[in-house]
Write an enzyme that holds these catalytic residues in place. Structure first.
Site, PDB file in Angstrom:
ATOM      1  N   GLY A 113       0.837  -1.212   0.000  1.00  0.00           N
ATOM      2  CA  GLY A 113       0.000   0.000   0.000  1.00  0.00           C
ATOM      3  C   GLY A 113       0.865   1.253   0.000  1.00  0.00           C
ATOM      4  O   GLY A 113       0.651   2.178  -0.791  1.00  0.00           O
ATOM      5  N   HIS A 114       1.867   1.278   0.895  1.00  0.00           N
ATOM      6  CA  HIS A 114       2.764   2.446   0.940  1.00  0.00           C
ATOM      7  C   HIS A 114       3.540   2.585  -0.381  1.00  0.00           C
ATOM      8  O   HIS A 114       3.741   3.685  -0.886  1.00  0.00           O
ATOM      9  CB  HIS A 114       3.809   2.278   2.051  1.00  0.00           C
ATOM     10  CG  HIS A 114       3.258   2.254   3.434  1.00  0.00           C
ATOM     11  ND1 HIS A 114       3.291   1.140   4.228  1.00  0.00           N
ATOM     12  CD2 HIS A 114       2.679   3.225   4.183  1.00  0.00           C
ATOM     13  CE1 HIS A 114       2.770   1.414   5.405  1.00  0.00           C
ATOM     14  NE2 HIS A 114       2.381   2.668   5.403  1.00  0.00           N
TER      15      HIS A 114
END
Ligand code: PAF
Length: 284
Positions: free
Chosen positions: A36-37
């Site tokens: 996600g990051h």
């Protein structure tokens, strides 16, 4: 990739890039990076010239009894992952650099309070959390002076709060939202998923299925939002969670009414000791 620890070094480097006309993108994180990051960094890359990722586990946004001490700190592997997505700069300040001369992790210094949107949902369950978030993100904006900053929609309320203080305090930064990144099971990616056992991870995927069912019910015409919220809370509890809230809101996080067409359904629930949040946006 440069690894920077101090504000003065950071300012010097950023000012050189700015003088050369480069557009600066910031991805603020607390580390323990997951896909996600990394997608936030990739999005920043597609929209800016120089991408800075900050890694700082911010004590001010953790309440008493929360997981500040336990929060996973995995700097070496974070750095490896950031190199793989060609991040330009990692900013890793120490607590003293962020809150100099503070005896109380910044709580005895100037704080950024965002009334209204901070006073509902997680703001009720986690008092002071969003003041900690708004304060640290404001400080990062002043340190980095990014042109654009990217945040994930998993923290939907956090995103609205950041948008609000950026408007209220006239920060010259464009806030860009990235859609929630999910595991194949549907579970929203989060550093806190690392607290879950494999069995719990499978169980946790129920939350997204629940959001999907609830959004289908609304799309198909059900409008008794209060009944739907209560019914969903019961279903979540029956599956072994302790539900904190299920709320059907308009996109600005006020309670949804018949006239709202852009809705967001948000939930928070504990699975064992782990607090999970998720949301889904719908347009009617
Ligand atoms: O979403 C997070 O990881 C944090 O709340 C943030 C925005 C990095 C501030 O500490």
């Amino acid at each position: 990739m440069q690894i920077i620890h101090t504000i003065s070094e950071l300012r010097q480097i950023v000012s050189n890039y700015k003088q050369a006309g480069q557009v600066i993108g910031l991805v603020p994180t607390m580390g323990n990076l997951h896909q996600g990051h990394l997608q936030l960094v990739e999005m920043a890359h597609s929209k800016t010239d120089i991408v800075i990722c900050s890694i700082f586990v911010n004590p001010m946004q953790f309440g008493e009894g929360e997981d500040f001490g336990q929060y996973p700190r995995t700097l070496d592997s974070d750095i490896d992952k950031l190199k793989q997505v060609a991040c330009d700069i990692v900013y890793v300040p120490a607590v003293d650099e962020m809150y100099p001369e503070s005896q109380l992790d910044g709580r005895d210094q100037t704080q950024v309070i965002v009334p209204g949107v901070s006073d509902v949902l997680d703001g009720v369950s986690r008092p002071g959390h969003f003041t900690g978030v708004a304060t640290i993100v404001s400080k990062l904006f002043n340190m980095v002076q990014p042109d654009k900053a990217i945040f994930g929609e998993k923290d939907y309320q956090q995103l609205q709060i950041i948008r609000q203080f950026v408007r209220d305090l006239c920060f010259p930064v464009e806030i860009i939202a990235h859609p929630i990144v999910r595991e194949a099971s549907g579970l929203a990616m989060s550093s806190r998923n690392g607290y879950l056992s494999n069995v719990q991870k499978q169980q946790a995927a129920f939350l997204y299925r629940t959001l999907q069912i609830l959004s289908d019910q609304i799309i198909n015409g059900l409008r008794d939002y209060s009944m739907l919220e209560k019914q969903t809370e019961l279903q979540i509890n029956k599956q072994g969670f302790i539900c904190d809230y299920v709320k059907i809101c308009s996109s600005d996080l006020s309670p949804a009414g018949e006239k709202n067409h852009n809705l967001v359904i948000l939930l928070a629930a504990y699975l064992g000791k782990t607090r999970l949040i998720d949301n889904i946006q719908i347009t009617l």
